[in-house]
Design a protein around this motif. Structure first.
Motif, PDB file in Angstrom:
ATOM      1  N   ASP A  61      83.920  26.836  -2.889  1.00  0.00           N
ATOM      2  CA  ASP A  61      84.656  26.243  -1.777  1.00  0.00           C
ATOM      3  C   ASP A  61      85.939  25.621  -2.327  1.00  0.00           C
ATOM      4  N   SER A  64      87.006  21.955  -1.098  1.00  0.00           N
ATOM      5  CA  SER A  64      86.120  20.926  -1.652  1.00  0.00           C
ATOM      6  C   SER A  64      86.439  20.649  -3.114  1.00  0.00           C
ATOM      7  N   GLN A  67      89.659  18.616  -3.525  1.00  0.00           N
ATOM      8  CA  GLN A  67      89.474  17.200  -3.232  1.00  0.00           C
ATOM      9  C   GLN A  67      88.866  16.449  -4.408  1.00  0.00           C
ATOM     10  N   LYS A 160      80.547  23.375  -4.545  1.00  0.00           N
ATOM     11  CA  LYS A 160      81.486  22.358  -4.074  1.00  0.00           C
ATOM     12  C   LYS A 160      81.791  21.327  -5.164  1.00  0.00           C
ATOM     13  N   GLN A 161      82.998  20.771  -5.063  1.00  0.00           N
ATOM     14  CA  GLN A 161      83.467  19.705  -5.956  1.00  0.00           C
ATOM     15  C   GLN A 161      83.249  20.056  -7.431  1.00  0.00           C
TER      16      GLN A 161
END
Length: 201
Positions: A61, A64, A67, A160-161
């Motif tokens: 993602d 994500s 961020q 994610k992340q």
């Protein structure tokens, strides 16, 4: 880094075409062309209506991960470069399946190879047999077969992340196993030869 599991119908996933980038660090080929030939692609698609296409697809993602970065650092530059190209995801594992799904459901660029019939489980009615025609594209399939395909779900794992290093490590770990060799494939078959082979072992 964490993993989020989502499910999509195969047609929903096909509609994501154009949102998924392919980093050559992780996959051979491209978003338009995978390592599988037509035979492997067709075999996979034919597994969908009978509920045997259970392998997941792993996507990163991009938003994500952005961020989770400090703006301007190497990770941020990496993920942002894909975002600026209009992508939402990066294919991490399952590109052969992704390309097959998009080509069959969205582009209808190939048809199935089976001729004869296919047995499909229909809720409330049990297993029923329907004809399949060699070369049949998605729009040409019997409605019951298309309905069966649309009932099946594709398991999509969203990374994610994550940092750039973490997705490299993830890719290596996911692909560290060995594929089945010819003897293991033979051993799984329901045939007299396979039975003799198992008994001999």
């Amino acid at each position: 880094m964490y993993i989020e599991s989502v499910t999509k119908t195969f047609t929903e996933f096909a509609d994501m075409k154009g949102q998924i980038a392919l980093d050559r660090s992780f996959n051979v080929g491209s978003i338009a062309k995978c390592r599988w030939g037509l035979e492997e692609m067709r075999y996979y698609i034919e597994s969908i209506p009978v509920g045997m296409a259970v392998n997941c697809v792993v996507l990163v993602d991009i938003e994500s991960c952005l961020q989770n970065c400090e703006e301007g650092n190497e990770d941020w530059l990496y993920f942002n470069s894909w975002k600026e190209q209009g992508y939402h995801y990066i294919a991490l594992d399952g590109n052969n399946r992704s390309v097959s799904i998009c080509k069959y459901f969205a582009e209808e660029s190939f048809g199935l190879i089976s001729s004869g019939s296919i047995s499909i489980f229909i809720p409330g009615k049990g297993s029923q047999t329907f004809p399949l025609y060699r070369g049949g594209k998605y729009s040409q399939l019997p409605q019951a077969v298309r309905d069966a395909m649309n009932r099946q779900k594709l398991d999509v794992k969203l990374v994610k992340q994550a940092t750039r290093r973490e997705i490299s490590d993830f890719f290596i770990r996911v692909n560290s196993g060995k594929p089945l060799n010819d003897h293991e494939k033979l051993n799984a078959e329901l045939s007299k030869v396979a039975t003799c082979y198992r008994d001999w072992e």
